[in-house]
Design a protein around this motif. Structure first.
Motif, PDB file in Angstrom:
ATOM      1  N   SER A 169      29.756  48.477 -12.785  1.00 28.49           N
ATOM      2  CA  SER A 169      30.802  49.270 -13.431  1.00 28.49           C
ATOM      3  C   SER A 169      30.319  50.670 -13.784  1.00 28.49           C
ATOM      4  N   GLY A 170      29.021  50.823 -14.047  1.00 29.79           N
ATOM      5  CA  GLY A 170      28.497  52.151 -14.360  1.00 29.79           C
ATOM      6  C   GLY A 170      28.638  53.102 -13.190  1.00 29.79           C
ATOM      7  N   LEU A 171      28.326  52.624 -11.991  1.00 33.42           N
ATOM      8  CA  LEU A 171      28.479  53.447 -10.795  1.00 33.42           C
ATOM      9  C   LEU A 171      29.948  53.779 -10.550  1.00 33.42           C
ATOM     10  N   ALA A 172      30.823  52.794 -10.756  1.00 31.47           N
ATOM     11  CA  ALA A 172      32.260  53.028 -10.585  1.00 31.47           C
ATOM     12  C   ALA A 172      32.759  54.072 -11.576  1.00 31.47           C
ATOM     13  N   LEU A 173      32.291  53.990 -12.817  1.00 33.97           N
ATOM     14  CA  LEU A 173      32.694  54.962 -13.831  1.00 33.97           C
ATOM     15  C   LEU A 173      32.225  56.365 -13.458  1.00 33.97           C
ATOM     16  N   ASN A 174      30.988  56.482 -12.974  1.00 30.46           N
ATOM     17  CA  ASN A 174      30.468  57.793 -12.593  1.00 30.46           C
ATOM     18  C   ASN A 174      31.279  58.409 -11.457  1.00 30.46           C
ATOM     19  N   PHE A 175      31.640  57.605 -10.468  1.00 28.78           N
ATOM     20  CA  PHE A 175      32.443  58.125  -9.360  1.00 28.78           C
ATOM     21  C   PHE A 175      33.826  58.561  -9.842  1.00 28.78           C
ATOM     22  N   SER A 176      34.408  57.789 -10.756  1.00 32.68           N
ATOM     23  CA  SER A 176      35.731  58.152 -11.270  1.00 32.68           C
ATOM     24  C   SER A 176      35.675  59.471 -12.044  1.00 32.68           C
ATOM     25  N   ARG A 230      55.036  61.067  -8.966  1.00 35.06           N
ATOM     26  CA  ARG A 230      55.714  59.800  -8.699  1.00 35.06           C
ATOM     27  C   ARG A 230      55.661  59.416  -7.217  1.00 35.06           C
ATOM     28  N   LEU A 231      55.515  60.390  -6.318  1.00 32.74           N
ATOM     29  CA  LEU A 231      55.410  60.080  -4.898  1.00 32.74           C
ATOM     30  C   LEU A 231      54.015  59.595  -4.519  1.00 32.74           C
ATOM     31  N   GLU A 232      53.008  60.042  -5.251  1.00 30.46           N
ATOM     32  CA  GLU A 232      51.628  59.719  -4.880  1.00 30.46           C
ATOM     33  C   GLU A 232      51.361  58.219  -4.833  1.00 30.46           C
ATOM     34  N   PRO A 233      51.793  57.415  -5.832  1.00 33.04           N
ATOM     35  CA  PRO A 233      51.536  55.972  -5.728  1.00 33.04           C
ATOM     36  C   PRO A 233      52.201  55.326  -4.522  1.00 33.04           C
ATOM     37  N   ILE A 234      53.365  55.850  -4.107  1.00 31.94           N
ATOM     38  CA  ILE A 234      54.024  55.302  -2.926  1.00 31.94           C
ATOM     39  C   ILE A 234      53.206  55.629  -1.683  1.00 31.94           C
ATOM     40  N   ALA A 235      52.721  56.871  -1.594  1.00 27.57           N
ATOM     41  CA  ALA A 235      51.910  57.265  -0.450  1.00 27.57           C
ATOM     42  C   ALA A 235      50.595  56.486  -0.401  1.00 27.57           C
ATOM     43  N   LEU A 236      50.052  56.156  -1.568  1.00 28.57           N
ATOM     44  CA  LEU A 236      48.791  55.413  -1.658  1.00 28.57           C
ATOM     45  C   LEU A 236      49.034  53.924  -1.904  1.00 28.57           C
ATOM     46  N   LEU A 237      50.163  53.431  -1.451  1.00 24.14           N
ATOM     47  CA  LEU A 237      50.572  52.068  -1.791  1.00 24.14           C
ATOM     48  C   LEU A 237      49.553  51.028  -1.337  1.00 24.14           C
ATOM     49  N   LEU A 238      49.171  51.051  -0.061  1.00 24.07           N
ATOM     50  CA  LEU A 238      48.249  50.031   0.436  1.00 24.07           C
ATOM     51  C   LEU A 238      46.875  50.110  -0.242  1.00 24.07           C
ATOM     52  N   PRO A 239      46.257  51.305  -0.367  1.00 25.61           N
ATOM     53  CA  PRO A 239      44.987  51.352  -1.103  1.00 25.61           C
ATOM     54  C   PRO A 239      45.105  50.857  -2.542  1.00 25.61           C
ATOM     55  N   ALA A 248      40.704  60.177   2.437  1.00 23.20           N
ATOM     56  CA  ALA A 248      39.428  60.213   1.719  1.00 23.20           C
ATOM     57  C   ALA A 248      39.553  59.578   0.339  1.00 23.20           C
ATOM     58  N   LEU A 249      40.668  59.837  -0.334  1.00 20.77           N
ATOM     59  CA  LEU A 249      40.877  59.270  -1.662  1.00 20.77           C
ATOM     60  C   LEU A 249      40.950  57.749  -1.612  1.00 20.77           C
ATOM     61  N   ALA A 250      41.554  57.214  -0.556  1.00 18.76           N
ATOM     62  CA  ALA A 250      41.647  55.758  -0.413  1.00 18.76           C
ATOM     63  C   ALA A 250      40.261  55.127  -0.312  1.00 18.76           C
ATOM     64  N   GLY A 251      39.373  55.776   0.446  1.00 21.33           N
ATOM     65  CA  GLY A 251      38.013  55.262   0.551  1.00 21.33           C
ATOM     66  C   GLY A 251      37.300  55.217  -0.790  1.00 21.33           C
ATOM     67  N   VAL A 252      37.482  56.258  -1.591  1.00 19.13           N
ATOM     68  CA  VAL A 252      36.865  56.307  -2.919  1.00 19.13           C
ATOM     69  C   VAL A 252      37.449  55.216  -3.816  1.00 19.13           C
ATOM     70  N   MET A 253      38.766  55.019  -3.762  1.00 18.31           N
ATOM     71  CA  MET A 253      39.408  53.992  -4.578  1.00 18.31           C
ATOM     72  C   MET A 253      38.874  52.598  -4.249  1.00 18.31           C
ATOM     73  N   LEU A 254      38.713  52.304  -2.948  1.00 18.46           N
ATOM     74  CA  LEU A 254      38.192  50.996  -2.555  1.00 18.46           C
ATOM     75  C   LEU A 254      36.743  50.831  -2.999  1.00 18.46           C
TER      76      LEU A 254
END
Length: 477
Positions: free
Chosen positions: A411-418, A306-315, A394-400
């Motif tokens: 979307s295929g590339l996005a799916l592979n990265f996920s 539950r804390l993780e989304p708050i920490a990653l709020l801006l990304p 690093a996780l924020a960069g991947v999310m963006l």
């Protein structure tokens, strides 16, 4: 959708055309406004909306922690289920918003979409309810243990209220997506803020001395607060859709157009939800890994989730606003604006995550003590809050990167990265870490997995640029 010449004797026709023109103006502004100004106006309202949404979840977990470690542990086991419901809600919002923005007759599709959302929500809630205990057991919940046997009746009642609220919550999230797709960020933000603030206020009221006479357990009170907030949010969402956007929800569900719309929505829903479900599946696997370390580890991990989304709020907010900017400018062949927006967003995320990591590191002891006084749980939360946030850079960069790939049709590339992020790096790293060093190994494993994935993304982008630069380099004789 084009607006025909309005019938000026018909006020409704004039008002509808005015709304359509406003949507067209918003779209042109995204293509012509300065990058920083457009991103700011797309992001800031969503920042408050997402903060309110995940803040309400965090406060709900705080109330559960006040009840005792057993209740905190029991609720933590339900978080992957709640994440699955949230993934379906987001998927429905994406599908409906996509269809509405592409459709010529928005009004006819809107009502069908809401009915479709209600049907999907009802079926999903029923499936989970009739299989609730087996699902919890797969996650590591043991109903035969003394502590969990004691808390099971109240946990079951809590989930009953949560699952009853699914249909209302799904409609809220679908309308939220529709308002965003129309460019009405302020109304979309107000919708989530209203829902979240209502849930927090109702939770506080049900835990106040004025309601102590109610024969309800603490978890039941939290479930009731969520249900009532979802109903209020549902009514407000219908008001925004019908009154503010002038979209009628009257439709003949037996008509051929309605049947075609149902088929189209179902066809779009399956792949979108499949992608959205990757995170809940990974969370379920991680919960199973953490459950092998005991109930204290589960309680601590529930707080971390539950804390993780708050920490990653801006990304997280930028993954909802940046694709709107990138997608429309990419379609308009304005690549320079796309690159500028991505650099600006990445710089903002780096600064944000450094500040968040510093604040959480310095306040880790205070924060962990606020959730639980039991030493083992407190120490586990303290470690996670101190170690994990710095890796979120690093996780924020991947999310963006993933969100931008989706926005430009890759979307295929996005799916592979996920898939790589969750099932090649995160889950195996947590499993190895738990085997080597218990819950602390899980924390360090997840942190190192985030850094490794960020390094892979940098290497991947460098390798993609090199062929382009070689191709453009003049040949020397």
């Amino acid at each position: 959708m084009t607006c025909k010449a309005p019938e000026y004797n018909n006020p409704t026709s004039v008002e509808v055309c005015q709304k359509q023109r406003k949507r067209a103006v918003r779209k042109r502004w995204i293509l012509t406004g300065t990058t920083s100004a457009v991103l700011s106006q797309l992001t800031i309202p969503m920042l408050f909306a997402i903060l309110a949404l995940f803040g309400a979840d965090l406060i709900e977990l705080y109330f559960a922690s006040r009840l005792g470690v057993e209740e905190l542990t029991a609720m933590s086991f339900t978080l992957p289920i709640q994440a699955t419901l949230f993934a379906f809600a987001i998927g429905l919002g994406i599908v409906v918003a996509t269809r509405l923005t592409q459709a010529r007759k928005v009004e006819e599709l809107a009502a069908v979409s809401l009915v479709f959302t209600a049907i999907v929500g009802s079926l999903l809630a029923l499936v989970i309810w009739f299989n609730l205990l087996p699902i919890l057991n797969l996650l590591g919940f043991d109903e035969y243990s003394a502590q969990q046997l004691q808390v099971w009746p109240s946990l079951k009642a809590y989930m009953q209220y949560r699952l009853t609220a699914v249909v209302f919550f799904f409609v809220v999230m679908v309308v939220f997506g529709v308002l965003r797709a129309f460019g009405n960020m302020r109304a979309a933000a107000w919708l989530l803020v209203t829902f979240s603030v209502t849930q927090v206020l109702l939770s506080a009221l049900l835990f106040s001395p004025f309601t102590q006479g109610l024969l309800l357990s603490g978890l039941e009170r939290l479930g009731i607060a969520h249900l009532l907030a979802a109903i209020i949010g549902f009514l407000f969402s219908i008001y925004l859709l019908v009154v503010k956007e002038n979209i009628s929800i009257k439709v003949n569900l037996l008509s051929q157009q309605s049947r075609q719309a149902f088929k189209c929505l179902m066809r779009l829903l399956i792949p979108v939800v499949a992608i959205q479900l990757l995170t809940p599946i990974a969370q379920s696997l991680l919960m199973g890994i953490v459950a092998t370390q005991g109930s204290d580890a589960v309680a601590a991990y529930g707080v971390v989730i539950r804390l993780e989304p708050i920490a990653l709020l801006l990304p997280m907010v930028l993954t909802t606003s940046l694709p709107i900017f990138v997608g429309q400018n990419w379609e308009a062949k304005k690549a320079l604006r796309v690159r500028r927006s991505i650099k600006l967003a990445m710089l903002a995320c780096i600064v944000w995550q450094l500040v968040v990591a510093s604040v959480l590191f310095l306040g880790a002891d205070f924060l962990s003590g606020g959730f639980c006084k039991q030493p083992d749980v407190k120490d586990a939360i303290n470690l996670a809050v101190s170690v994990l946030p710095i890796s979120y850079i690093a996780l924020a960069g991947v999310m963006l990167y993933v969100s931008c790939c989706n926005a430009i049709g890759r979307s295929g590339l996005a799916l592979n990265f996920s898939i790589v992020r969750l099932f090649v790096f995160s889950v195996p790293s947590a499993f190895i870490g738990s085997y080597v060093a218990g819950f602390s190994g899980v924390v360090w494993g997840l942190s190192l997995a985030n850094f490794a994935l960020g390094a892979c993304l940098i290497l991947y982008t460098i390798m993609r640029k090199q062929p382009d630069s070689l191709a453009k380099r003049p040949v020397l004789n």
